[in-house]
Design an enzyme around this catalytic site. Structure first.
Site, PDB file in Angstrom:
ATOM      1  N   LYS A 103     -24.114 -78.733 -38.860  1.00 59.00           N
ATOM      2  CA  LYS A 103     -23.637 -77.743 -39.732  1.00 59.00           C
ATOM      3  C   LYS A 103     -24.204 -77.822 -41.211  1.00 59.00           C
ATOM      4  O   LYS A 103     -24.470 -78.744 -41.933  1.00 59.00           O
ATOM      5  CB  LYS A 103     -22.084 -78.272 -39.720  1.00 59.00           C
ATOM      6  CG  LYS A 103     -21.107 -77.310 -40.722  1.00 59.00           C
ATOM      7  CD  LYS A 103     -19.758 -77.713 -40.682  1.00 59.00           C
ATOM      8  CE  LYS A 103     -18.642 -76.703 -41.334  1.00 59.00           C
ATOM      9  NZ  LYS A 103     -17.523 -77.110 -41.233  1.00 59.00           N
ATOM     10  N   SER A 178     -14.335 -73.687 -39.531  1.00 57.75           N
ATOM     11  CA  SER A 178     -15.236 -73.134 -40.036  1.00 57.75           C
ATOM     12  C   SER A 178     -16.509 -73.592 -39.324  1.00 57.75           C
ATOM     13  O   SER A 178     -17.688 -72.961 -39.849  1.00 57.75           O
ATOM     14  CB  SER A 178     -15.310 -73.908 -41.595  1.00 57.75           C
ATOM     15  OG  SER A 178     -15.318 -75.130 -41.704  1.00 57.75           O
ATOM     16  N   SER A 202     -11.475 -77.581 -38.403  1.00 54.36           N
ATOM     17  CA  SER A 202     -12.791 -76.810 -38.208  1.00 54.36           C
ATOM     18  C   SER A 202     -13.604 -77.044 -37.213  1.00 54.36           C
ATOM     19  O   SER A 202     -14.626 -76.370 -36.826  1.00 54.36           O
ATOM     20  CB  SER A 202     -13.559 -76.755 -39.594  1.00 54.36           C
ATOM     21  OG  SER A 202     -12.891 -75.907 -40.542  1.00 54.36           O
TER      22      SER A 202
HETATM   23  N1  GLN Z   1      -9.567 -73.132 -41.578  1.00 55.39           N
HETATM   24  C1  GLN Z   1      -9.151 -74.421 -42.413  1.00 55.39           C
HETATM   25  C2  GLN Z   1      -9.368 -73.929 -43.726  1.00 55.39           C
HETATM   26  O1  GLN Z   1      -9.838 -72.730 -43.833  1.00 55.39           O
HETATM   27  C3  GLN Z   1      -9.867 -75.438 -41.919  1.00 55.39           C
HETATM   28  C4  GLN Z   1     -11.025 -75.592 -42.473  1.00 55.39           C
HETATM   29  C5  GLN Z   1     -11.614 -77.060 -42.287  1.00 55.39           C
HETATM   30  O2  GLN Z   1     -11.384 -77.669 -41.461  1.00 55.39           O
HETATM   31  N2  GLN Z   1     -13.085 -77.133 -42.985  1.00 55.39           N
HETATM   32  O3  GLN Z   1      -8.856 -74.662 -44.698  1.00 55.39           O
END
Ligand code: GLN
Length: 501
Positions: A103, A178, A202
């Site tokens: 990532k 994400s 994410s």
């Molecule tokens: N969707 C969540 C957020 O936007 C989780 C993001 C993540 O785990 N990096 O904060």
């Protein structure tokens, strides 16, 4: 074989059939786990070079997915040759034959790192994150850097400065976020495994949307050094794979103490990969009533979750419905605390030390302002402002302090549940993957995609998402299992039993 013999061989109906099978086998072959790959390598039927070429071809043929920001074609092939030699010499590491994607929030020395943001475009990592270093030391091959929501903020991968990533099961749908690029890279067979990060789901949410396995360990199990900070008291590196075995082996390799991260645990790392078939006793599983009764839960996701519960009961496990009255408070708590931490963490991107600098500044202050306004995308700016607001002197106690207190209450309640139950079970997400653009106008609707996953991060607990069938449109559904702190081995062993052999 002489030339004439080839003609006779391919000319006969049987020969044609044989070649057709060989062709199909080679064209369709998907490797499901490292053991399969390593046994083909030892049988002499495969080498790392051929394997890397296979994945490179898959990446090239599926460019429309937009999962890869960068493919390390030459470097991966060079590494493949080096490891093929080590395999011949008998000196190869445990991950020889594992091709991975990273990532775009993980430092990898000498490689670009952009957090899928314009803010960092062109920046190169100055060192390699220990988690990545440990993979490399065991001879994993990094094939590329994959896209994500900008600075890991989002649930759909639409917040990337480099365009949305697409779900390989339906190109009009999001892959989740994400770590959407990490999930799609595995889903579309562009690598065997990927690393992502999980601050509020994410890794698990995109895994659920793509039919892959997503694992988030206990907070502090893996060093966060070299993982670009979003919300430091929630962030963990997570692993997306096709098999439980690979996931467990990689965690075993990348977890554990390291001196650069003051929060990383000193607890010994168990050999997770060798504890998968432990004969489990009957498990006590808690099903949180509020998750199954929540308004936004899609009927098909609910039905599949209930089916799984029936199957568990049929296997003799005890499943009990439990109350968890604080569920509604988790998302606001999460979004107050993570935005507060993000506003502080992201203050370092000021146009001075590294990354994007606006050419339009006229003095120091306008240079700061313009660099940040032009460099960050909408969602990141929204969160920085929200975080700055909840930390501001007049609102600090009303929001930040209160959210910290709620976090403690939630953790106490969940710890209490986990002292009575081995695991908590729930759907990973309330719906399957939604259409690209469906929620982008309404941040609150988007935040609801995280309703079941943030629990584990608020409490720092390990959790996994495993595939649990598909909806009527063929979109994958995920099942989430949350375990007690540092009970990764139990989570892996239990999940393995829930998956088809
Ligand atoms: N969707 C969540 C957020 O936007 C989780 C993001 C993540 O785990 N990096 O904060």
């Amino acid at each position: 074989m002489q030339q004439g013999e080839v003609q006779i061989f391919t000319g006969s109906p049987l020969g044609v059939l044989f070649l057709w099978h060989v062709f199909n086998f080679l064209a369709l072959k998907k490797f499901n786990n490292l053991t399969e790959i390593q046994s083909e390598i030892s049988a002499g039927a495969l080498n790392c070079e051929a394997l890397v070429k296979y994945y490179l071809k898959n990446i090239e043929q599926q460019k429309e997915l937009n999962a890869f920001l960068e493919v390390y074609q030459e470097e991966a092939l060079q590494e493949a040759n080096r490891i093929d030699q080590k395999l011949k010499d008998g000196t190869a590491g445990r991950l020889a034959g594992m091709v991975v994607a990273l990532k775009d929030v993980l430092c990898h020395e000498g490689h670009e790192l952009s957090c899928s943001s314009k803010m960092l475009k062109g920046f190169q990592s100055q060192f390699t994150a220990p988690a990545v270093q440990r993979l490399l030391a065991e001879d994993a091959i990094v094939i590329g850097r994959v896209a994500c929501d900008e600075f890991a903020m989002g649930s759909s991968n639409e917040n990337s400065a480099f365009g949305p990533v697409r779900n390989a099961a339906d190109l009009n749908k999001v892959p989740g976020g994400s770590s959407g690029g990490s999930a799609v890279a595995v889903q579309a067979d562009c690598c065997l495994l990927s690393l992502g990060s999980d601050t509020g789901g994410s890794v698990r949410q995109p895994a659920a949307f793509t039919g892959t396995i997503g694992f988030k360990p206990t907070y502090s199990r893996i060093s966060r050094y070299g993982l670009v900070a979003y919300a430091s008291s929630f962030d963990t590196i997570g692993i997306i794979s096709r098999s439980i075995e690979d996931n467990a082996l990689v965690l075993e390799i990348i977890a554990g103490y390291e001196e650069q991260d003051s929060t990383v645990s000193r607890k010994e790392v168990p050999a997770y990969s060798t504890q998968l078939s432990e004969e489990g006793r009957v498990k006590k599983i808690g099903l949180i009533r509020e998750t199954m009764e929540s308004e936004g839960l899609n009927e098909e996701v609910k039905a599949k979750t209930l089916e799984k519960i029936d199957a568990l009961k049929a296997q003799g496990h005890q499943v009990e419905t439990v109350e968890f009255s604080l569920l509604d408070y988790i998302l606001p708590t999460y979004y107050i605390l993570t935005t507060a931490e993000a506003s502080s963490n992201l203050s370092r991107y000021d146009g001075v030390k590294f990354g994007y600098r606006s050419p339009n500044g006229t003095d120091l202050e306008s240079m700061y302002k313009k660099s940040r306004s032009e460099g960050f995308g909408e969602e990141v700016k929204r969160r920085i402002m929200l975080g700055t607001f909840v930390l501001s002197a007049s609102y600090y106690d009303a929001y930040y302090t209160k959210a910290q207190k709620v976090r403690r209450l939630v953790k106490d309640q969940v710890d209490q549940l986990l002292s009575e139950f081995d695991f908590l079970l729930m759907p990973t997400t309330p719906t399957t993957a939604f259409a690209i653009g469906e929620h982008s106008e309404d941040p609150l609707e988007m935040y609801l995609a995280d309703i079941y996953t943030v629990l584990a991060n608020v409490c720092g607990l390990p959790a996994i998402s495993i595939p649990n069938g598909e909806d009527k449109d063929g979109m994958p559904i995920g099942l989430q299992i949350v375990g007690g702190a540092f009970k990764e081995a139990d989570l892996y062993a239990f999940s393995k039993k829930l998956l088809p052999a």
